[in-house]
Enzyme design. Sequence first.
Site, PDB file in Angstrom:
ATOM      1  N   TYR A 136      18.622  68.136   4.989  1.00 17.76           N
ATOM      2  CA  TYR A 136      18.729  66.820   5.618  1.00 17.76           C
ATOM      3  C   TYR A 136      17.710  66.762   6.750  1.00 17.76           C
ATOM      4  CZ  TYR A 136      21.159  62.747   7.711  1.00 17.76           C
ATOM      5  OH  TYR A 136      21.477  61.513   8.215  1.00 17.76           O
ATOM      6  N   LYS A 164      16.763  65.219   1.884  1.00 16.50           N
ATOM      7  CA  LYS A 164      17.227  63.891   2.254  1.00 16.50           C
ATOM      8  C   LYS A 164      16.270  63.391   3.324  1.00 16.50           C
ATOM      9  CE  LYS A 164      21.100  61.341   4.299  1.00 16.50           C
ATOM     10  NZ  LYS A 164      22.437  61.460   4.918  1.00 16.50           N
ATOM     11  N   VAL A 206      20.694  58.566  -0.821  1.00 16.19           N
ATOM     12  CA  VAL A 206      21.944  58.939  -0.166  1.00 16.19           C
ATOM     13  C   VAL A 206      22.352  57.738   0.666  1.00 16.19           C
ATOM     14  CG1 VAL A 206      23.096  60.515   1.428  1.00 16.19           C
ATOM     15  CG2 VAL A 206      21.343  61.383  -0.139  1.00 16.19           C
TER      16      VAL A 206
END
Length: 308
Positions: A136, A164, A206
Amino acid sequence: MKVQWQGVMPAVTTKFSPDDTLDLKMFRVNIEAQLNAGVHGIILGGTLGEASTLTDEEKRILIQETVKIVAGKVPVIINIAEQSTHDALVAVQRAKEYGANGLMMLPPMRYKATDRETVVYFKTIAKSTDLPIMIYNNPIDYKIEVTLDMLQEMMACDNIEAVKESTRDISNVTRIRNRFGNRVKVLCGVDTLALESMLMGADGWVAGLVCAFPAETVAIYELVKAGRTKEAIAIYRWFLPLLELDISPQLVQNIKLAESSTGIGTEIVRAPRLPLEGTERKRVLGIIGESLKTRPGLPPYKDFTQGT
């Protein structure tokens, strides 16, 4: 179940009862709505999941309950956002025991780690498990950027498979693709840049507002992948005022209020968060209400043949 790291993966909220316990009944309602809309995975315990307030026992319950609900239809991903490497290693081991199929990982929190500390942290965790990992990368909110050079070092770990992308720099999708080709999957982590990111080659999204509007979110993804960009843009333009509720320090309260308005959630948050009130609550309800009035019809997006 193998994680493909593509499509729409909701970062689902954690549902609470008025007595501050898990509301598993409403949690099931929301997960089933996501599955019915055609999402491609479920992510637990992210920012929207109020992870920092959850106990280890609550995380266990949420993973096991989700695995039961999805029944193998889509992978279940758990976010790892611990304060120490030791705690992260324990959390990863437990996640696998409980049935999680993959991990989303934040850098160490609370202080700004150096590039070396961040890389060593991620590699240490990756080497401890065979679960696939999505890094992330959100320097705006968490103050640590995973640069391409840092990511290159992590490629020694085969199970670090995806990023992400939440830098807010749309060009980073292309930079990652140019540097790593298909070795690294890219999922947009910012609702207001999702369509643009997918047009630039991102593999998925996401998503946040998907928690309240799952069908519209999946429809946009499927339309883009089917090459029906004009139709995707039309839905996205309707969606944008709602999507902007995701880029706010009160994103949890905003999205839970939207879930409540669409009947697949409640607005109950866990302290120290508090529900919206006053002028801000009225403003957010106005955006939600106007969007519900003008909610677009959707094409039969589940019937589309996706490209590779």
